[in-house]
Design a protein around this motif. Structure first.
Motif, PDB file in Angstrom:
ATOM      1  N   HIS A 134       0.815  -1.207   0.000  1.00 47.76           N
ATOM      2  CA  HIS A 134       0.000   0.000   0.000  1.00 47.76           C
ATOM      3  C   HIS A 134       0.854   1.264   0.000  1.00 47.76           C
ATOM      4  O   HIS A 134       0.355   2.353   0.255  1.00 47.76           O
ATOM      5  CB  HIS A 134      -0.936   0.021   1.214  1.00 47.76           C
ATOM      6  N   SER A 135       2.139   1.096  -0.242  1.00 51.99           N
ATOM      7  CA  SER A 135       3.009   2.271  -0.193  1.00 51.99           C
ATOM      8  C   SER A 135       2.739   3.189  -1.384  1.00 51.99           C
ATOM      9  O   SER A 135       2.279   2.747  -2.432  1.00 51.99           O
ATOM     10  CB  SER A 135       4.483   1.849  -0.179  1.00 51.99           C
ATOM     11  N   VAL A 136       3.011   4.476  -1.184  1.00 57.06           N
ATOM     12  CA  VAL A 136       2.891   5.444  -2.281  1.00 57.06           C
ATOM     13  C   VAL A 136       4.266   6.081  -2.459  1.00 57.06           C
ATOM     14  O   VAL A 136       4.687   6.928  -1.671  1.00 57.06           O
ATOM     15  CB  VAL A 136       1.835   6.530  -1.983  1.00 57.06           C
ATOM     16  N   LYS A 137       4.949   5.624  -3.494  1.00 51.97           N
ATOM     17  CA  LYS A 137       6.289   6.171  -3.772  1.00 51.97           C
ATOM     18  C   LYS A 137       6.121   7.516  -4.476  1.00 51.97           C
ATOM     19  O   LYS A 137       5.262   7.652  -5.350  1.00 51.97           O
ATOM     20  CB  LYS A 137       7.067   5.233  -4.716  1.00 51.97           C
ATOM     21  N   PRO A 138       6.963   8.503  -4.135  1.00 53.76           N
ATOM     22  CA  PRO A 138       6.824   9.805  -4.808  1.00 53.76           C
ATOM     23  C   PRO A 138       7.131   9.757  -6.296  1.00 53.76           C
ATOM     24  O   PRO A 138       6.643  10.573  -7.058  1.00 53.76           O
ATOM     25  CB  PRO A 138       7.808  10.720  -4.070  1.00 53.76           C
ATOM     26  N   HIS A 139       7.969   8.784  -6.695  1.00 50.20           N
ATOM     27  CA  HIS A 139       8.260   8.607  -8.127  1.00 50.20           C
ATOM     28  C   HIS A 139       8.789   7.195  -8.318  1.00 50.20           C
ATOM     29  O   HIS A 139       9.231   6.550  -7.351  1.00 50.20           O
ATOM     30  CB  HIS A 139       9.286   9.643  -8.629  1.00 50.20           C
ATOM     31  N   HIS A 144      12.043  12.819  -2.012  1.00 53.01           N
ATOM     32  CA  HIS A 144      13.141  11.931  -1.620  1.00 53.01           C
ATOM     33  C   HIS A 144      12.740  10.899  -0.559  1.00 53.01           C
ATOM     34  O   HIS A 144      13.580  10.117  -0.127  1.00 53.01           O
ATOM     35  CB  HIS A 144      14.319  12.769  -1.116  1.00 53.01           C
ATOM     36  N   VAL A 145      11.491  10.911  -0.134  1.00 49.73           N
ATOM     37  CA  VAL A 145      11.091   9.933   0.886  1.00 49.73           C
ATOM     38  C   VAL A 145      10.714   8.612   0.209  1.00 49.73           C
ATOM     39  O   VAL A 145      10.483   8.562  -1.003  1.00 49.73           O
ATOM     40  CB  VAL A 145       9.922  10.452   1.772  1.00 49.73           C
ATOM     41  N   TYR A 192      17.483  16.271  -9.390  1.00 41.71           N
ATOM     42  CA  TYR A 192      16.453  17.202  -8.917  1.00 41.71           C
ATOM     43  C   TYR A 192      15.330  17.300  -9.956  1.00 41.71           C
ATOM     44  O   TYR A 192      14.160  17.089  -9.662  1.00 41.71           O
ATOM     45  CB  TYR A 192      17.125  18.565  -8.728  1.00 41.71           C
ATOM     46  N   TRP A 193      15.723  17.596 -11.212  1.00 46.12           N
ATOM     47  CA  TRP A 193      14.688  17.722 -12.234  1.00 46.12           C
ATOM     48  C   TRP A 193      14.021  16.364 -12.520  1.00 46.12           C
ATOM     49  O   TRP A 193      12.792  16.281 -12.651  1.00 46.12           O
ATOM     50  CB  TRP A 193      15.222  18.295 -13.545  1.00 46.12           C
ATOM     51  N   ASP A 194      14.804  15.296 -12.612  1.00 47.70           N
ATOM     52  CA  ASP A 194      14.230  13.999 -12.956  1.00 47.70           C
ATOM     53  C   ASP A 194      13.176  13.564 -11.933  1.00 47.70           C
ATOM     54  O   ASP A 194      12.173  12.944 -12.289  1.00 47.70           O
ATOM     55  CB  ASP A 194      15.333  12.938 -13.095  1.00 47.70           C
ATOM     56  N   VAL A 218       4.646  11.929  -8.560  1.00 52.11           N
ATOM     57  CA  VAL A 218       3.191  11.701  -8.603  1.00 52.11           C
ATOM     58  C   VAL A 218       2.485  13.058  -8.704  1.00 52.11           C
ATOM     59  O   VAL A 218       3.023  14.073  -8.251  1.00 52.11           O
ATOM     60  CB  VAL A 218       2.693  10.953  -7.341  1.00 52.11           C
ATOM     61  N   PRO A 219       1.284  13.106  -9.275  1.00 56.52           N
ATOM     62  CA  PRO A 219       0.599  14.393  -9.438  1.00 56.52           C
ATOM     63  C   PRO A 219       0.132  14.969  -8.102  1.00 56.52           C
ATOM     64  O   PRO A 219      -0.019  14.234  -7.117  1.00 56.52           O
ATOM     65  CB  PRO A 219      -0.602  14.052 -10.331  1.00 56.52           C
TER      66      PRO A 219
END
Ligand SMILES: C[S@@+](CC[C@H](N)C(=O)[O-])C[C@H]1O[C@@H](n2cnc3c(N)ncnc32)[C@H](O)[C@@H]1O
Length: 249
Positions: A5-10, A140-141, A206-208, A214-215
């Motif tokens: 159920h994790s939500v990765k930032p990217h 970065h989390v 940073y940009w990547d 995620v939106p």
């Protein structure tokens, strides 16, 4: 197997590390190596995230004298120092970051209380803070759900979260221009000024992470999922997002 159920930032960015397990160590390495260059790069580029903007955002979020603040992903302490000024001698600010290099610079810069830790595992009791801030560290989390649960836990009832982030523009021209600036120009100037390949890599990363993040709706949804109330996003110049939410009273 337990459902994830994790939500990765990217997603995993394989140009920088092989898999999710290798991510943490690589990020810490990039930030440690760039710590002594960070303020100079930030001051010169200051892509809207300069002192004036951050101070305005803190005041807009309602930070005031006497508040107890936790600044997560504090880095060299840009937000922490502004928070220290605003809360004054009756308030209290703690700067948290997993990068020892960044914390060392933060202390030299005048941040009074620093603590090495991840936002996802905060070494503080429940209901301890009036406000939790996070400047440009959300990407970065490891898991947004775990992060927001921690924020919900350490905030006092009625306490507030303020997250500053850069969001990729929705229109193609805006995205093209920002990408040209942040993915090419900023890393090249960083290399020139800092003479550090790792600092250059960090600026590309940073940009990547911005491009693959995620939106905004996902960030707001996860805040609601963990029980935070009044989640909101204030947008400045279509790129600078200030996310806020409150712990229910
Ligand atoms: C771009 S710097 C931002 C520093 C500062 N907040 C500012 O506004 O300039 C991002 C910081 O997030 C930290 N960071 C990375 N992963 C983190 C995590 N899981 N929890 C908290 N901070 C993290 C990095 O070490 C780095 O110092």
């Amino acid at each position: 197997m337990k459902p994830d159920h994790s939500v990765k930032p990217h997603p995993v960015l394989t140009d920088y590390y092989a898999n999710e397990g290798a991510r943490r160590a690589r990020i810490d390495q990039l930030f440690d190596a760039s710590a002594r260059h960070y303020d100079r790069i930030n001051n010169i580029m200051s892509f809207g995230s300069g002192r004036w903007y951050r101070r305005t955002a803190l005041l807009r979020a309602g930070l005031s004298e006497g508040n107890r603040v936790l600044d997560v992903g504090a880095g060299t302490g840009v937000v922490s120092l502004l928070a220290q000024e605003i809360v004054g001698s009756t308030g209290h600010v703690v700067a948290v970051d997993p990068s020892q290099g960044m914390l060392d610079v933060a202390r030299t810069n005048g941040v009074k209380n620093v603590r090495k830790a991840l936002g996802e595992a905060l070494p503080f009791p429940d209901n301890e803070f009036d406000m939790v801030t996070m400047g440009y560290a959300l990407r970065h989390v490891s898991d947004l759900r775990v992060l927001f649960r921690e924020y919900q836990r350490v905030l006092r009832p009625g306490g507030k979260i303020l997250l500053l982030e850069i969001t990729r523009p929705e229109n193609r021209l805006g995205k093209f221009l920002l990408k040209a600036y942040m993915r090419a120009y900023v890393p090249a100037v960083t290399r020139l000024l800092a003479g550090s390949a790792e600092a250059q890599k960090l600026m590309q990363y940073y940009w990547d992470t911005i491009e693959n993040c995620v939106p905004p709706e996902t960030i707001l949804d996860v805040m609601t999922d963990v029980g935070l109330v009044e989640p909101a996003r204030h947008v400045v110049m279509k790129v600078f997002s200030e996310y806020s939410a409150t712990k229910a009273k």
